[in-house]
Design an enzyme around this catalytic site. Structure first.
Site, PDB file in Angstrom:
ATOM      1  N   ASP A   1     -75.681 -18.881   4.976  1.00 21.36           N
ATOM      2  CA  ASP A   1     -75.321 -19.520   6.238  1.00 21.36           C
ATOM      3  C   ASP A   1     -74.318 -20.655   6.017  1.00 21.36           C
ATOM      4  OD1 ASP A   1     -75.800 -20.123   9.104  1.00 21.36           O
ATOM      5  OD2 ASP A   1     -76.563 -22.005   8.280  1.00 21.36           O
TER       6      ASP A   1
ATOM      7  N   GLU B   1     -71.518 -15.998   5.420  1.00 22.86           N
ATOM      8  CA  GLU B   1     -71.153 -16.309   6.804  1.00 22.86           C
ATOM      9  C   GLU B   1     -69.933 -17.223   6.758  1.00 22.86           C
ATOM     10  OE1 GLU B   1     -71.957 -18.469  10.923  1.00 22.86           O
ATOM     11  OE2 GLU B   1     -72.643 -19.339   9.055  1.00 22.86           O
TER      12      GLU B   1
HETATM   13  C1  GLC Z   1     -74.347 -20.871  11.297  1.00 22.41           C
HETATM   14  C2  GLC Z   1     -75.237 -20.192  12.300  1.00 22.41           C
HETATM   15  C3  GLC Z   1     -75.311 -21.023  13.539  1.00 22.41           C
HETATM   16  C4  GLC Z   1     -75.832 -22.392  13.189  1.00 22.41           C
HETATM   17  C5  GLC Z   1     -75.014 -23.023  12.047  1.00 22.41           C
HETATM   18  C6  GLC Z   1     -75.697 -24.233  11.495  1.00 22.41           C
HETATM   19  O1  GLC Z   1     -73.042 -20.961  11.725  1.00 22.41           O
HETATM   20  O2  GLC Z   1     -74.765 -18.894  12.564  1.00 22.41           O
HETATM   21  O3  GLC Z   1     -76.114 -20.414  14.516  1.00 22.41           O
HETATM   22  O4  GLC Z   1     -75.762 -23.219  14.311  1.00 22.41           O
HETATM   23  O5  GLC Z   1     -74.852 -22.127  10.976  1.00 22.41           O
HETATM   24  O6  GLC Z   1     -76.740 -23.881  10.618  1.00 22.41           O
END
Ligand code: GLC
Length: 624
Positions: free
Chosen positions: A270, A312
């Site tokens: 993430d 991500e």
């Molecule tokens: C990522 C997640 C998102 C979250 C962010 C902070 O971008 O997809 O939903 O708010 O991380 O953890």
């Protein structure tokens, strides 16, 4: 005897062989990253000894799967993985409930299930589970870690892989480390970014943009009780971890391995671009991030090589691909195809497929070993990370263009069928993003409420076409739970004070089992969508041309609203043609090589001057 040798003297042959293959590089990277730390080797040895302990703890079935996957490293690059992402609480309330719903998951043909964050996270300060208070405990409302392991086992028995988030940039302010830091323990303050005055934070603020400018402005939070500022790039309750401290890296790696040992097949890293901070930079995508990701890949290759890393990386197009690393030194196995996703919605709003075609051309030029995760919608907003350098050549100005997209997709234009909502509207930057479910964005909601059957039909056709487009892209398609039955926006979040400020909850509604029941009732929206997606999934799995490593290219259609995509291997040639306009069109392609069959309708046709109905699509195939 060195300490690593002492560890190895206890290790089995598999661990030793993997370790020997990778250790030299791991040591270099680690010592380079931590060259300012007094004794980096001491930390490295404790990392290695932890890795060995997690390897030993890994259960036989997972070790077997590691060996199988090691022997078949392309196992995830074929055409047989089909994903879905869902929130356990919305879908089945609990992990036990999920066990009972696995038949439905299988009925959707899904064999890659991304369970949205489900670890302990404080209510009302959780950012949808992305503020983790304990990496080893499941959110009590959802069940226990044993429930999680059992669901993972049940999924594995059915051939379903489990993906789980690893929220590594920050912890919740309720995490034990944060509590101890707050109580004044220096050791724990050093795991975060603590400052006595705002002098240094002010310097960071000069170059570091904001992620949530409206819902969580600024990158720092003042802690009144301990009279310090702490870095909080996301929400104030999400404290950024300081990876300059090797203890943080070691402990977080152990948390990751702990989750891998509970049965996670795909670890979603993430917000990974944010994990290294440096004054004077934008604190995103710094070289040290790549060093850490590479080390994590090596660590997984040694301890749990069956586990994949999904990065991500929601960043500008040129920042994404570097997270694959190089063929010799790979980083992530898979990345989100975020630019294609955003360019798709740009096409929906503009009816102009030019930018999307260019995006696919760029992807086509990347090494075929790069595996993207394709999607139309996910739990987050749609950010307009489009290629504005390219668009500016056509006189398109970023601010005005984003405004158009947002106005169109929130239904402000009289002819717009979309019903989205803005997210983090920042009037200063004119940079709002967008929320909404696929069905609501393509007209099913608006026309449904207006009782316009033809409109609803058209919306469903478009919904199917967009999914067909997504499923024919190179990589792994991932459905957003509820899209398979055309779920609409859920406005109830506005009544929940914990959610009201975050419009992403618009498309995070409870799964509508009442609507899912109608998937076998002919004539319903649910029936049309569910069975169309089922058909597409079967077609995709049956044809080798959809394997991720098969080359693809686009064709000129000489029509701005249509897009044609060719995939070709030794056995088959596939041409996907998509019409992004509400009018029937002709895709002026001219492939003079005989008769093709549209796999969706069974119709035979030539791939020349193809007439294509409004919002429709063809999946043409010719055997060689
Ligand atoms: C990522 C997640 C998102 C979250 C962010 C902070 O971008 O997809 O939903 O708010 O991380 O953890």
């Amino acid at each position: 005897m060195s300490l690593t040798k002492a560890i190895l003297s206890e290790a089995d042959r598999t661990f030793t062989a993997r370790f020997e293959k990778h250790y030299d590089e791991l040591k270099w990277l680690y010592c380079e990253l931590y060259q300012d730390v007094p004794d980096p080797m001491e930390h490295l040895v404790s990392l290695v000894s932890g890795m060995h302990a997690y390897y030993n703890e890994r259960k036989p079935s997972l070790k077997e799967s590691d060996l199988r996957r090691e022997a078949d490293p392309d196992w995830y690059k074929r055409n047989d993985l089909y994903g879905m992402m869902l929130y356990v609480n919305c879908f089945s309330e609990t992990l036990k409930g999920l066990e009972e719903k696995l038949d439905y998951i299988s009925e959707c043909n899904v064999n890659y299930l991304h369970l949205m964050p489900l670890l302990a996270s404080p209510k009302g300060r959780s950012d949808g589970g992305y503020a983790v208070a304990d990496f080893r405990q499941v959110q009590p409302d959802l069940g226990t870690m044993d429930d999680f392991s059992r669901v993972a086992d049940k999924c594995h028995e059915r051939g379903i892989n489990i993906a789980l988030d690893f929220v590594m940039n920050h912890t919740s302010e309720d995490h034990e480390w944060a509590k101890r830091a707050r109580a004044g323990e220096r050791e724990y303050q050093d795991r975060y970014f603590f400052f006595d005055t705002f002098d240094i934070p002010a310097m960071y603020e000069k170059t570091c943009p904001q992620v949530f400018p409206t819902t969580a402005p600024g990158n720092f939070t003042w802690l009144e009780d301990c009279r310090k500022h702490v870095m909080t790039t996301f929400y104030p309750y999400q404290w950024d971890l300081n990876y300059r401290n090797p203890e943080v890296l070691n402990e977080m790696v152990f948390n990751m391995l702990y989750l891998a040992n509970r049965g996670v097949d795909i670890i979603r890293l993430d917000a990974v671009p944010y994990i290294w901070k440096q004054l004077g930079t934008n604190c995103r995508n710094l070289p040290q991030v790549h060093t850490i990701v590479r080390m994590m890949r090596i660590i997984c290759e040694i301890v749990c090589p069956g586990v994949l890393m999904l990065g991500e990386v929601v960043m500008a197009p040129d920042k994404v691909a570097p997270y694959f690393g190089t063929p010799e030194k790979p980083e992530c196995h898979m990345l989100y195809n975020v630019t294609t996703m955003a360019s798709t919605w740009n096409t929906v709003a503009t009816r102009d497929a030019g930018l999307l075609k260019r995006q696919l051309d760029i992807l086509a030029s990347l090494p075929r070993t790069y595996i993207f995760q394709n999607y139309l919608r996910c739990h987050d907003d749609i950010g307009w990370g489009l290629d504005y350098d390219y668009l500016s050549a056509f006189g398109i100005e970023e601010g005005a263009h984003k405004k158009y997209l947002n106005d169109y997709l929130t239904g402000k234009w009289p002819d717009s069928f979309s019903r989205g909502e803005l997210y983090n509207d920042d009037p200063r930057l004119r940079d709002a993003r967008l929320c909404g479910t696929t069905a609501s964005l393509v007209g099913v909601e608006r026309f449904g409420f207006e009782g316009n059957r033809a409109g609803v039909d058209r919306g469903v056709t478009y919904d199917i076409t967009l999914h067909a487009f997504m499923m024919s892209q190179s990589g792994i398609p991932v459905l957003y739970s509820g899209d398979e039955i055309g779920m609409l926006n859920d406005y109830s979040y506005k009544k929940d004070p914990d959610k009201a400020a975050d419009s992403r909850y618009l498309h995070r509604g409870d799964f509508r089992w009442d609507l899912a029941e109608r998937r076998n009732e002919e004539g319903t929206v649910q029936y049309r969508l569910f069975h169309a997606l089922d058909k597409l999934a079967h077609i995709r799995a049956a044809h080798s041309v959809f394997e991720a490593e098969v080359p693809f290219r686009t064709l000129d259609t000489w029509d701005q609203s249509t897009l044609a995509l060719v995939r070709e291997n030794d056995e088959e040639k596939f041409i996907g043609i998509y019409n992004f306009s509400e009018f029937d069109r002709v895709a002026w392609i001219n492939e003079e090589d005989g008769i093709y069959t549209d796999l969706i309708s069974g119709r035979e046709m030539e791939a020349r001057g193809v007439q294509i109905p409004a919002f429709g699509c063809y999946w043409l195939l010719r055997k060689k």
